[in-house]
Design a protein around this motif. Structure first.
Motif, PDB file in Angstrom:
ATOM      1  N   PHE A   1       0.826  -1.203   0.000  1.00 48.99           N
ATOM      2  CA  PHE A   1       0.000   0.000   0.000  1.00 48.99           C
ATOM      3  C   PHE A   1       0.863   1.256   0.000  1.00 48.99           C
ATOM      4  N   ILE A   2       1.916   1.243   0.798  1.00 41.40           N
ATOM      5  CA  ILE A   2       2.814   2.402   0.857  1.00 41.40           C
ATOM      6  C   ILE A   2       3.475   2.627  -0.504  1.00 41.40           C
ATOM      7  N   GLU A   3       3.914   1.541  -1.149  1.00 40.80           N
ATOM      8  CA  GLU A   3       4.512   1.660  -2.477  1.00 40.80           C
ATOM      9  C   GLU A   3       3.492   2.193  -3.485  1.00 40.80           C
ATOM     10  N   PHE A   4       2.273   1.698  -3.392  1.00 39.78           N
ATOM     11  CA  PHE A   4       1.184   2.137  -4.269  1.00 39.78           C
ATOM     12  C   PHE A   4       0.954   3.639  -4.134  1.00 39.78           C
ATOM     13  N   ARG A   5       0.991   4.147  -2.909  1.00 39.22           N
ATOM     14  CA  ARG A   5       0.796   5.582  -2.682  1.00 39.22           C
ATOM     15  C   ARG A   5       1.992   6.387  -3.201  1.00 39.22           C
ATOM     16  N   LYS A   6       3.193   5.819  -3.066  1.00 40.25           N
ATOM     17  CA  LYS A   6       4.394   6.532  -3.513  1.00 40.25           C
ATOM     18  C   LYS A   6       4.381   6.784  -5.020  1.00 40.25           C
ATOM     19  N   ILE A   7       3.795   5.847  -5.779  1.00 37.98           N
ATOM     20  CA  ILE A   7       3.763   6.016  -7.240  1.00 37.98           C
ATOM     21  C   ILE A   7       2.534   6.808  -7.684  1.00 37.98           C
ATOM     22  N   GLY A   8       1.823   7.385  -6.715  1.00 31.97           N
ATOM     23  CA  GLY A   8       0.693   8.243  -7.053  1.00 31.97           C
ATOM     24  C   GLY A   8      -0.635   7.535  -7.173  1.00 31.97           C
ATOM     25  N   GLY A   9      -0.742   6.321  -6.663  1.00 32.14           N
ATOM     26  CA  GLY A   9      -1.992   5.573  -6.751  1.00 32.14           C
ATOM     27  C   GLY A   9      -3.091   6.165  -5.892  1.00 32.14           C
ATOM     28  N   ASN A  10      -4.299   6.181  -6.427  1.00 35.25           N
ATOM     29  CA  ASN A  10      -5.455   6.673  -5.678  1.00 35.25           C
ATOM     30  C   ASN A  10      -6.320   5.488  -5.240  1.00 35.25           C
ATOM     31  N   PRO A  11      -6.419   5.232  -3.936  1.00 37.35           N
ATOM     32  CA  PRO A  11      -7.170   4.068  -3.451  1.00 37.35           C
ATOM     33  C   PRO A  11      -8.672   4.222  -3.684  1.00 37.35           C
TER      34      PRO A  11
END
Length: 332
Positions: free
Chosen positions: A197-207
């Motif tokens: 999840f942290i990696e997903f947020r780092k690449i700009g992912g929107n949950p």
């Protein structure tokens, strides 16, 4: 219905599927047989196959398929997807391989259905065969096909293959990340879910709500309480404060982290509640040894005619046992 065009008949069949109306579907099928030459145009035959398959009449779908000389990948996919949708996983795989025996190659919609059937039946060898076919057909790089293969490997407990598949997906979309986080949680690896999840947020992912709920499940441990609190703020800042599933996840998360007051606040502030909302707070009370509150909340839910679940009843019975509530336990 005396002068309907083929396009109008197709729209009626689509309506029969969307409204789950077998009666309408059969009426339209009868009109097709009566007014059109046999066999009907391929697109109408595909609609018929899809209708019968999705409305759980697989034998009727197969009859239409066999009577369609120009059957193609869309025809077969219509059958297989409906079988998977209705839980007929073995039949779905049988027809998937029957399609291959006819020389028809699957497309980006067929492969995910086949992977889901393999995963549901816990058939890793079959899943690997389908994976090899997807590679051969050049479809494995499609994000939905790759994500389905990854999910299959997770559900069949082939962790190394799953990780390799995830790493090879060239463009991971939201569904791919959700699958990774959810499967990590279900596989008992919450730390990996948090890191993903942290990696997903780092690449700009929107949950979305699925991401938030999966992450909350991963954080359901006192070690990740602060992360869960941060996620709570992120979810509400992104407009998910009115999302019932996210709020239910927060009630459950705070309950497991021994923060029952926060569970109560989330529950109280919910504009809309469903049966899961009530069940989550009852379970949270039981987990925190608030047996009387759990029993009283159960009684409130009954007065509001909230649909109860087996889990809610078992949680209430646990609360009754904890406070020796024999009379209430009998009424439950």
């Amino acid at each position: 219905m005396s002068r309907l065009t083929t396009d109008a008949l197709g729209l009626l069949l689509k309506n029969a599927i969307s409204t789950s109306s077998m009666r309408l579907g059969r009426v339209v099928h009868a009109r097709i047989v009566k007014t059109l030459d046999s066999p009907p145009p391929p697109f109408l035959a595909n609609y018929l196959i899809s209708m019968y398959s999705k409305l759980d009449h697989p034998e009727s779908a197969r009859i239409v398929l066999r009577l369609t000389p120009a059957r193609n990948v869309v025809s077969w996919t219509s059958l297989v997807s409906g079988l998977v949708q209705n839980g007929h996983f073995s039949s779905a795989l049988f027809d998937f391989f029957e399609m291959r025996r006819e020389g028809v190659f699957p497309n980006d919609f067929t492969f995910p259905c086949a992977f889901k059937a393999s995963a549901s039946l816990r058939l890793p060898v079959t899943g690997k065969q389908i994976h090899a076919l997807a590679v051969k057909c050049g479809r494995i790089l499609d994000v939905f096909v790759g994500c389905s293969a990854f999910d299959m490997y997770c559900k069949t407990r082939l962790r190394d293959d799953a990780q390799k598949m995830f790493d090879e997906i060239p463009e991971r979309n939201l569904e791919t990340w959700n699958a990774y986080i959810s499967n990590s949680v279900m596989d008992g690896r919450p730390k990996e879910a948090v890191e993903a999840f942290i990696e997903f947020r780092k690449i700009g992912g929107n949950p979305n709500s699925i991401t938030f709920c999966a992450f909350l499940n991963a954080c359901s441990d006192g070690l990740f309480l602060n992360l869960g609190k941060q996620l709570h703020g992120l979810a509400f800042r992104n407009g998910f404060d009115g999302d019932v599933s996210v709020c239910n996840g927060l009630i459950d998360f705070y309950g497991k982290c021994k923060q029952i007051l926060r569970s109560e606040i989330v529950f109280a502030e919910m504009g809309t509640k469903n049966g899961v909302s009530w069940c989550s707070l009852v379970a949270a009370y039981v987990q925190n040894h608030e047996d009387e509150k759990a029993s009283l909340l159960y009684l409130r839910s009954r007065k509001k005619i909230v649909e109860t679940s087996d889990f809610m009843i078992s949680s209430t019975l646990s609360a009754c046992a904890g406070m020796a509530g024999l009379e209430l336990g009998r009424s439950v």
